[in-house]
Design a protein around this motif. Structure first.
Motif, PDB file in Angstrom:
ATOM      1  N   ARG A 290       0.827  -1.213   0.000  1.00  0.00           N
ATOM      2  CA  ARG A 290       0.000   0.000   0.000  1.00  0.00           C
ATOM      3  C   ARG A 290       0.859   1.260   0.000  1.00  0.00           C
ATOM      4  NH1 ARG A 290      -3.410  -3.227   3.430  1.00  0.00           N
ATOM      5  NH2 ARG A 290      -2.268  -2.509   5.273  1.00  0.00           N
ATOM      6  N   VAL A 291       1.922   1.266   0.819  1.00  0.00           N
ATOM      7  CA  VAL A 291       2.775   2.454   0.889  1.00  0.00           C
ATOM      8  C   VAL A 291       3.471   2.697  -0.447  1.00  0.00           C
ATOM      9  CG1 VAL A 291       4.850   3.402   1.960  1.00  0.00           C
ATOM     10  CG2 VAL A 291       3.114   2.318   3.378  1.00  0.00           C
ATOM     11  N   ARG A 293       2.435   1.779  -3.390  1.00  0.00           N
ATOM     12  CA  ARG A 293       1.427   2.222  -4.352  1.00  0.00           C
ATOM     13  C   ARG A 293       1.109   3.703  -4.149  1.00  0.00           C
ATOM     14  NH1 ARG A 293      -1.504  -1.904  -3.936  1.00  0.00           N
ATOM     15  NH2 ARG A 293      -2.864  -1.153  -2.257  1.00  0.00           N
ATOM     16  N   SER A 294       0.952   4.113  -2.890  1.00  0.00           N
ATOM     17  CA  SER A 294       0.702   5.536  -2.608  1.00  0.00           C
ATOM     18  C   SER A 294       1.899   6.391  -2.977  1.00  0.00           C
ATOM     19  CB  SER A 294       0.358   5.721  -1.126  1.00  0.00           C
ATOM     20  OG  SER A 294      -0.775   4.964  -0.770  1.00  0.00           O
ATOM     21  N   TYR A 295       3.089   5.882  -2.749  1.00  0.00           N
ATOM     22  CA  TYR A 295       4.301   6.640  -3.063  1.00  0.00           C
ATOM     23  C   TYR A 295       4.419   6.851  -4.567  1.00  0.00           C
ATOM     24  CZ  TYR A 295       9.128   8.185  -2.448  1.00  0.00           C
ATOM     25  OH  TYR A 295      10.278   8.936  -2.420  1.00  0.00           O
ATOM     26  N   ARG A 296       4.064   5.850  -5.335  1.00  0.00           N
ATOM     27  CA  ARG A 296       4.106   6.002  -6.784  1.00  0.00           C
ATOM     28  C   ARG A 296       3.107   7.045  -7.254  1.00  0.00           C
ATOM     29  NH1 ARG A 296       3.779  -0.460  -7.914  1.00  0.00           N
ATOM     30  NH2 ARG A 296       5.990  -0.981  -7.579  1.00  0.00           N
ATOM     31  N   ALA A 297       1.993   7.154  -6.548  1.00  0.00           N
ATOM     32  CA  ALA A 297       0.949   8.073  -6.983  1.00  0.00           C
ATOM     33  C   ALA A 297       1.301   9.523  -6.707  1.00  0.00           C
ATOM     34  CB  ALA A 297      -0.373   7.713  -6.305  1.00  0.00           C
ATOM     35  N   VAL A 298       2.058   9.788  -5.618  1.00  0.00           N
ATOM     36  CA  VAL A 298       2.294  11.174  -5.219  1.00  0.00           C
ATOM     37  C   VAL A 298       3.697  11.657  -5.540  1.00  0.00           C
ATOM     38  CG1 VAL A 298       0.576  11.032  -3.393  1.00  0.00           C
ATOM     39  CG2 VAL A 298       2.969  10.531  -2.876  1.00  0.00           C
ATOM     40  N   ALA A 299       4.655  10.747  -5.701  1.00  0.00           N
ATOM     41  CA  ALA A 299       6.045  11.152  -5.924  1.00  0.00           C
ATOM     42  C   ALA A 299       6.397  11.010  -7.389  1.00  0.00           C
ATOM     43  CB  ALA A 299       6.991  10.308  -5.068  1.00  0.00           C
ATOM     44  N   ALA A 300       6.938  12.079  -7.935  1.00  0.00           N
ATOM     45  CA  ALA A 300       7.340  12.042  -9.345  1.00  0.00           C
ATOM     46  C   ALA A 300       8.525  11.110  -9.527  1.00  0.00           C
ATOM     47  CB  ALA A 300       7.700  13.455  -9.807  1.00  0.00           C
ATOM     48  N   PRO A 318       3.837  -2.438  14.218  1.00  0.00           N
ATOM     49  CA  PRO A 318       2.913  -1.320  14.409  1.00  0.00           C
ATOM     50  C   PRO A 318       2.848  -0.447  13.159  1.00  0.00           C
ATOM     51  CG  PRO A 318       4.328  -1.597  16.335  1.00  0.00           C
ATOM     52  CD  PRO A 318       4.855  -2.514  15.281  1.00  0.00           C
ATOM     53  N   ALA A 319       1.641  -0.023  12.820  1.00  0.00           N
ATOM     54  CA  ALA A 319       1.425   0.675  11.550  1.00  0.00           C
ATOM     55  C   ALA A 319       2.227   1.968  11.460  1.00  0.00           C
ATOM     56  CB  ALA A 319      -0.066   0.944  11.366  1.00  0.00           C
ATOM     57  N   ALA A 320       2.194   2.783  12.525  1.00  0.00           N
ATOM     58  CA  ALA A 320       2.888   4.073  12.472  1.00  0.00           C
ATOM     59  C   ALA A 320       4.394   3.876  12.331  1.00  0.00           C
ATOM     60  CB  ALA A 320       2.568   4.889  13.720  1.00  0.00           C
ATOM     61  N   THR A 321       4.943   2.909  13.075  1.00  0.00           N
ATOM     62  CA  THR A 321       6.384   2.635  12.982  1.00  0.00           C
ATOM     63  C   THR A 321       6.765   2.211  11.571  1.00  0.00           C
ATOM     64  OG1 THR A 321       6.569   2.031  15.314  1.00  0.00           O
ATOM     65  CG2 THR A 321       8.232   1.133  13.820  1.00  0.00           C
ATOM     66  N   LEU A 322       5.995   1.303  10.993  1.00  0.00           N
ATOM     67  CA  LEU A 322       6.305   0.829   9.645  1.00  0.00           C
ATOM     68  C   LEU A 322       6.189   1.950   8.616  1.00  0.00           C
ATOM     69  CD1 LEU A 322       7.013  -1.499   7.777  1.00  0.00           C
ATOM     70  CD2 LEU A 322       4.577  -2.105   7.697  1.00  0.00           C
ATOM     71  N   ASP A 323       5.147   2.790   8.726  1.00  0.00           N
ATOM     72  CA  ASP A 323       4.986   3.892   7.775  1.00  0.00           C
ATOM     73  C   ASP A 323       6.158   4.865   7.844  1.00  0.00           C
ATOM     74  OD1 ASP A 323       2.653   2.819   6.894  1.00  0.00           O
ATOM     75  OD2 ASP A 323       1.335   4.127   8.068  1.00  0.00           O
ATOM     76  N   ARG A 324       6.612   5.188   9.051  1.00  0.00           N
ATOM     77  CA  ARG A 324       7.731   6.122   9.183  1.00  0.00           C
ATOM     78  C   ARG A 324       9.015   5.517   8.619  1.00  0.00           C
ATOM     79  NH1 ARG A 324       6.346   7.775  15.424  1.00  0.00           N
ATOM     80  NH2 ARG A 324       4.594   9.173  14.996  1.00  0.00           N
ATOM     81  N   ILE A 325       9.238   4.240   8.878  1.00  0.00           N
ATOM     82  CA  ILE A 325      10.440   3.586   8.343  1.00  0.00           C
ATOM     83  C   ILE A 325      10.427   3.622   6.815  1.00  0.00           C
ATOM     84  CG2 ILE A 325      11.587   1.353   8.087  1.00  0.00           C
ATOM     85  CD1 ILE A 325      10.796   0.729  10.974  1.00  0.00           C
ATOM     86  N   LEU A 326       9.302   3.236   6.230  1.00  0.00           N
ATOM     87  CA  LEU A 326       9.227   3.178   4.770  1.00  0.00           C
ATOM     88  C   LEU A 326       9.331   4.562   4.148  1.00  0.00           C
ATOM     89  CD1 LEU A 326       6.403   0.499   4.348  1.00  0.00           C
ATOM     90  CD2 LEU A 326       8.848   0.200   3.930  1.00  0.00           C
ATOM     91  N   SER A 327       8.623   5.538   4.710  1.00  0.00           N
ATOM     92  CA  SER A 327       8.643   6.879   4.116  1.00  0.00           C
ATOM     93  C   SER A 327      10.036   7.488   4.169  1.00  0.00           C
ATOM     94  CB  SER A 327       7.630   7.781   4.816  1.00  0.00           C
ATOM     95  OG  SER A 327       7.956   7.918   6.191  1.00  0.00           O
ATOM     96  N   ASN A 328      10.746   7.332   5.292  1.00  0.00           N
ATOM     97  CA  ASN A 328      12.088   7.894   5.396  1.00  0.00           C
ATOM     98  C   ASN A 328      13.056   7.212   4.433  1.00  0.00           C
ATOM     99  OD1 ASN A 328      12.639   9.975   7.732  1.00  0.00           O
ATOM    100  ND2 ASN A 328      11.084   8.585   8.510  1.00  0.00           N
TER     101      ASN A 328
END
Length: 438
Positions: A290-291, A293-300, A318-328
């Motif tokens: 999911r992350v 897929r969302s990253y492809r949609a918003v990041a050029a 934990p969802a928040a921990t995983l999201d922060r790791i992936l986004s960074n």
């Protein structure tokens, strides 16, 4: 694989058992030797006493009969045994000891084998051979009641010693576990101060150190969070005013600068946050999909992000921990790496792994050690693009707080790879860390 002998308790147990076994064996051997010597001395004393008693009996009451097993034999009789020089060593020592107790020139012989053991003695003043019974000299048996009692005493001694060793190493084990938690960045409750004086002093010093480090970290986090929080309001006003500018070129430049500063402030807030993650656990494979897929949609230019998800549904974080790791890590790979960026998960014999790799130039070997240090930018030119040097530091802190380990390095000359390893019980450990931090 952990070997029991590597632990303090294992080595203490081995030392205790070895010392007890050696001491009991030495004691048993000494006891057997002493018993043999004691038996020989007793037989010598008894034989000497009987010979003296017969002499006194002959001298004082020659008409009285002798006891049944004591007799006087004429020297010319054929029953007198010949002197034997090939006697067993214990019997030979016995004869020598009896001869030493008799007057000089006394002849001492033993009766012929096959019958009751007898001792033949004749001094220079004796008219006849004096024949008296003696105790049979038996060697101690190899296994007797002493061995049973020795085994019982040894067993109780080993159990008591092992319990003492276990009680001695328990405080040190608690301290070692606390040191491990402290090294992983997890909350460390005060370690009970028990055990020997030196160990109590060591534990007390460790507790003081943890308190001082926690206090310093808290003060730094509060200061950092306060500054970052106070900057959010003027940044919001600055962006609003920038949006009202007439010059589009100037407006776009100011907005980009405000966005960069906002990103830095948000990174400060995430880094300063020291609480546990109480968000709901999610399947890592599904959330990564999911992350991405969302990253492809918003990041050029993010269409080259690929996934290789093979951990299975039992890998939870934990969802928040995983999201922060992936986004960074995705932001870092997109900004400084080269496509394709690969997000991969796997299940191993020790646990689960999550990795993000790119195909850029990677990081120089001498800079890898500083890559995850807070506020360190390996490329000074990166500071103007909304980067504060906290991205990898945040990832490392989140991974360790979730109970995992991480490894950063260049993989096969194809760019940078961040490999995160989590044990199978990662979710219970992460939940426990969150409750301790709360």
């Amino acid at each position: 694989m952990r070997r029991p002998i590597d632990s303090l308790f294992g080595r203490l147990a081995l030392l205790v058992v070895a010392v007890l076994m050696l001491s009991h064996f030495a004691w048993y051997a000494l006891m057997r030797l002493e018993r043999s010597q004691l038996q020989t001395r007793y037989a010598v004393e008894e034989a000497t006493f009987l010979v003296d008693a017969v002499r006194q009996h002959v001298a004082r009451t020659p008409d009285q009969p002798l006891p049944s097993r004591v007799k006087l034999v004429d020297p010319s009789s054929n029953d007198v045994p010949a002197a034997n020089s090939n006697m067993p060593a214990p019997l030979e020592r016995f004869v020598e000891d009896v001869r030493d107790r008799m007057p000089a020139g006394t002849q001492v012989r033993v009766g012929p084998p096959g019958g009751p053991p007898t001792l033949w003695v004749r001094a220079a003043t004796d008219q006849n051979w004096i024949v008296v019974p003696v105790q049979p000299l038996r060697m101690p048996r190899s296994l007797d009641r002493t061995v049973l009692w020795l085994a019982i005493i040894f067993s109780f001694a080993v159990m008591a010693a092992l319990f003492a060793a276990w009680a001695l190493q328990q405080p040190l084990r608690s301290l070692a576990q606390a040191v491990t938690r402290f090294g992983r960045g997890l909350p460390v409750p005060p370690v009970p101060e028990r055990g020997p004086r030196e160990l109590r002093q060591l534990t007390h010093g460790f507790n003081q150190m943890v308190q001082e480090v926690a206090r310093t970290e808290h003060d730094r986090a509060v200061m950092l969070a306060g500054v970052a929080h106070d900057l959010k309001t003027p940044l919001a006003r600055l962006r609003l005013r920038a949006e009202m500018m007439d010059d589009a070129k100037t407006r776009d430049g100011v907005v980009r600068d405000v966005d960069s500063m906002t990103h830095i402030v948000e990174q400060f807030l995430v880094f300063a946050h020291d609480g546990g993650d109480r968000s709901e656990p999610v399947e890592v494979d599904a959330q990564c999909e999911r992350v991405v897929r969302s990253y492809r949609a918003v990041a050029a230019g993010a269409t080259t992000v690929q996934t290789e998800l093979n951990a299975g549904p039992s890998f939870l974080l934990p969802a928040a921990t995983l999201d922060r790791i992936l986004s960074n890590l995705l932001d870092n790979a997109h900004a400084y790496g080269a496509p394709p960026v690969i997000v991969a998960t796997a299940r191993t014999s020790q646990g689960f792994t999550l990795s993000i790799s790119d195909n850029g130039k990677g990081i120089a070997a001498q800079d890898l050690i500083n890559a995850s240090r807070p506020f360190v930018r390996l490329d000074p030119a990166r500071g103007g693009n909304g980067h504060s040097g906290l991205g990898l530091a945040i990832v490392e802190r989140l991974v360790r707080r979730a109970g995992g380990e991480w490894e950063i390095g260049n993989h096969g000359g194809r760019g940078l790879r961040v490999l995160m390893s989590f044990p199978f019980e990662v979710l219970p450990r992460a939940a426990a860390a969150s409750e301790n931090a709360w």
